[in-house]
Enzyme design. Structure first.
Site, PDB file in Angstrom:
ATOM      1  N   LYS A  49       0.856  -1.186   0.000  1.00 28.68           N
ATOM      2  CA  LYS A  49       0.000   0.000   0.000  1.00 28.68           C
ATOM      3  C   LYS A  49       0.885   1.225   0.000  1.00 28.68           C
ATOM      4  CE  LYS A  49      -3.855   2.153   0.181  1.00 28.68           C
ATOM      5  NZ  LYS A  49      -3.359   2.835  -1.063  1.00 28.68           N
ATOM      6  N   GLN A  60       7.126   4.085   3.907  1.00 26.82           N
ATOM      7  CA  GLN A  60       5.723   3.666   3.912  1.00 26.82           C
ATOM      8  C   GLN A  60       5.516   2.396   4.735  1.00 26.82           C
ATOM      9  OE1 GLN A  60       3.744   5.675   1.402  1.00 26.82           O
ATOM     10  NE2 GLN A  60       2.133   5.132   2.838  1.00 26.82           N
ATOM     11  N   LYS A 118       5.396   3.560   8.354  1.00 23.27           N
ATOM     12  CA  LYS A 118       4.226   4.423   8.516  1.00 23.27           C
ATOM     13  C   LYS A 118       2.948   3.585   8.567  1.00 23.27           C
ATOM     14  CE  LYS A 118       3.971   7.687   5.418  1.00 23.27           C
ATOM     15  NZ  LYS A 118       3.619   8.584   4.275  1.00 23.27           N
ATOM     16  N   LYS A 145       5.496   1.735  -2.977  1.00 24.89           N
ATOM     17  CA  LYS A 145       5.397   3.068  -3.580  1.00 24.89           C
ATOM     18  C   LYS A 145       5.704   2.945  -5.061  1.00 24.89           C
ATOM     19  CE  LYS A 145       4.689   7.319  -2.089  1.00 24.89           C
ATOM     20  NZ  LYS A 145       4.063   7.784  -0.842  1.00 24.89           N
ATOM     21  N   GLY A 153      -2.604   8.195  -4.490  1.00 22.01           N
ATOM     22  CA  GLY A 153      -1.908   9.361  -5.029  1.00 22.01           C
ATOM     23  C   GLY A 153      -0.693   9.758  -4.209  1.00 22.01           C
ATOM     24  N   ASP A 154       0.052  10.695  -4.753  1.00 23.20           N
ATOM     25  CA  ASP A 154       1.163  11.362  -4.065  1.00 23.20           C
ATOM     26  C   ASP A 154       1.414  12.605  -4.923  1.00 23.20           C
ATOM     27  OD1 ASP A 154       3.347  10.511  -1.822  1.00 23.20           O
ATOM     28  OD2 ASP A 154       4.394  11.602  -3.390  1.00 23.20           O
ATOM     29  N   THR A 161      -4.532  13.616   4.948  1.00 26.56           N
ATOM     30  CA  THR A 161      -3.113  13.757   5.305  1.00 26.56           C
ATOM     31  C   THR A 161      -2.905  15.054   6.086  1.00 26.56           C
ATOM     32  OG1 THR A 161      -2.614  12.595   3.254  1.00 26.56           O
ATOM     33  CG2 THR A 161      -0.763  13.595   4.407  1.00 26.56           C
ATOM     34  N   ASN A 220      -2.149  19.192  -2.103  1.00 26.78           N
ATOM     35  CA  ASN A 220      -3.220  18.584  -1.291  1.00 26.78           C
ATOM     36  C   ASN A 220      -2.901  18.603   0.205  1.00 26.78           C
ATOM     37  OD1 ASN A 220      -3.859  15.706   0.073  1.00 26.78           O
ATOM     38  ND2 ASN A 220      -5.654  16.469  -1.009  1.00 26.78           N
ATOM     39  N   SER A 279      -6.901   5.819   3.614  1.00 25.09           N
ATOM     40  CA  SER A 279      -6.943   4.877   2.484  1.00 25.09           C
ATOM     41  C   SER A 279      -7.376   3.494   2.966  1.00 25.09           C
ATOM     42  CB  SER A 279      -5.564   4.762   1.823  1.00 25.09           C
ATOM     43  OG  SER A 279      -5.325   5.845   0.958  1.00 25.09           O
TER      44      SER A 279
END
Ligand code: GLU
Length: 447
Positions: free
Chosen positions: A91, A112, A115, A127, A166-167, A211, A242, A379
């Site tokens: 993820k 990630q 996290k 990622k 997204g990123d 976020t 964002n 998410s």
């Protein structure tokens, strides 16, 4: 400082991943925290457990050919690093930016993993992205690029396998084009294969805000440990994408005043507080530049081209743009100007030297892998709603996000205390994330 048992592990990471500076930086920061773990529990240094955690499960690199509006053939490189799936499907987001290289994606994937572990939810870490530059591209070009990218990536995804989001450079529009292409290719309406979807096609409420809101919740909780809060505070939020936009929104709701934000061309200072409706219109609707903001608010705002936003005196700083955007000198300036807390909305925005400066000054420092985990946590809430074919209200979803952020904060604080460094959220986040991943890895055999 690295524990001497961990030095050869780091040397091996350097040797086997040449030139990937950001990945080296991310690994080193975690390893620096693990000395305390292996001193207390030597078994974590056995069975090459740490070495295995530093090696991605799978790395995919592919060609992305596409055609411009003028009929020219373009070529980009696509990546997906499936870093660790011990806690759940891979993820993590997709980044479209010309600076993206394998080392960038590996650093983001590595972050990630920890996290996602910190969220306490059943998600592994990965990622992806591309060196594609969306700037100045038409809708049609963006769509054709996304379709070509997904044509290859689709074979590696699945709601139980790997779930992108997204990123930087990838928002709802791009996810829509990618979900559409995945749906055509798979002949399945597999909502749970992507997150950050639009509300009419399987998305979750609060994912857009998550976020930024989450980072503010984390810092608010950290401030509360010192009997403080955002109310009445002057805040710097770098970036204007964002994460920055919804960081500003929540800070204003809590009574703080964001006086500066930025993009790659410079920063704006608005002493009346950033006008969020205007910023959203420029950035989300018109896809314009931050200088347009200053032009529209001549009475109170000034645009400083190519300057350092961290020179502006403020109480709290929320770096929410990109990696290594805040260096040692910036950190010293912030501390000299009396900053009391720094919360990272972006991934690894503070350089190692900057982190040291904040820690030595004894201010609150909330590292990205804890403070910005609200995005990926929401998410995972989107995946829950998809799996149960349900859709929750804004209030219910935001409340769940608040509970998750508080529990991440408290877990980091508790582990920092247990490992002899109260208030050290860097240590707390790295160790708490590591322990969850390491215990699961150990239970599943040599994987
Ligand atoms: N790109 C975001 C992050 O850095 C979100 C990932 C996701 O929602 O999967 O955590």
């Amino acid at each position: 400082m690295l524990d001497e048992k961990l030095e050869p592990i780091y040397a091996d990471v350097l040797r086997r991943n040449p030139g990937e500076d950001e990945f080296h930086q991310a690994v080193r920061e975690v390893l620096e925290s693990l000395g305390a773990v292996i001193a207390k529990h030597p078994r974590y240094a056995e069975h090459a457990l740490i070495e295995r955690i530093c090696e991605p499960e799978r790395q995919i690199i592919f060609r992305v050919p596409w055609v411009t509006d003028n009929g020219e053939v373009q070529i980009n490189r696509g990546f997906r690093v499936q870093f660790n799936s011990v806690l759940g499907p891979f993820k993590g987001g997709l980044r479209f930016h010309p600076s993206v290289m394998l080392g960038t994606v590996k650093f983001l994937g590595f972050e990630q993993v920890f996290k996602n572990a910190l969220t306490g939810m059943p998600i592994g870490g990965g990622k992806g992205g591309s060196d594609f530059d969306p700037k100045g591209r038409s809708n049609g070009e963006i769509m054709r690029f996304c379709q070509s990218f997904m044509t290859e990536l689709s074979r590696h995804l699945g709601e139980h396998t790997d779930v992108p989001a997204g990123d930087i450079g990838v928002g709802r529009r791009e996810l829509g084009y990618m979900f559409g292409q995945y749906k055509r290719m798979s002949n399945r309406y597999e909502s749970g294969v992507l997150t950050g979807k639009g509300l009419t096609w399987g998305g979750s409420r609060v994912r857009t805000e998550a976020t930024g809101y989450g980072a503010v919740f984390f810092v608010e909780r950290a401030l509360a440990t010192r009997k403080q809060g955002f109310a009445g505070k002057k805040v710097l939020v770098s970036g204007s994408g964002n994460v920055a936009i919804y960081t500003i929104e929540k800070i204003h709701q809590l009574g703080g005043r964001v006086i500066a934000c930025s993009d790659s061309s410079g920063y704006v200072v608005d002493n009346d507080g950033i006008d969020l409706a205007l910023l959203k219109d420029i950035k989300e609707t018109k896809r314009g530049r931050i200088s347009d903001y200053a032009a529209a608010r001549r009475a109170s705002a000034t645009f400083v081209p190519a300057g350092r936003i961290w020179d502006v005196p403020a109480d709290i700083a929320m770096p929410s743009a990109t990696q290594n955007e805040l260096n040692g000198q910036d950190a010293r300036t912030l501390v000299k100007n009396g900053v009391i807390a720094v919360g990272e909305g972006a991934n690894m925005p503070s350089t190692p030297e900057a982190v040291r400066v904040f820690q030595e000054a004894g201010i609150i420092f909330a590292p990205g892998k804890a403070a910005n985990a609200g995005g990926v946590a929401t998410s995972a809430l989107e995946m829950q709603q998809n799996a149960s074919r349900d859709s929750w209200t804004f209030e219910v979803t935001e409340q769940k996000l608040g509970v998750i952020m508080n529990s991440i904060h408290d877990r980091c604080a508790e582990v920092a205390e247990e490992y002899g460094s109260p208030g050290n959220y860097v240590l707390g986040a790295n160790v708490a994330g590591f322990l969850r991943v390491a215990d699961a890895m150990d239970a599943l055999g040599v994987i």
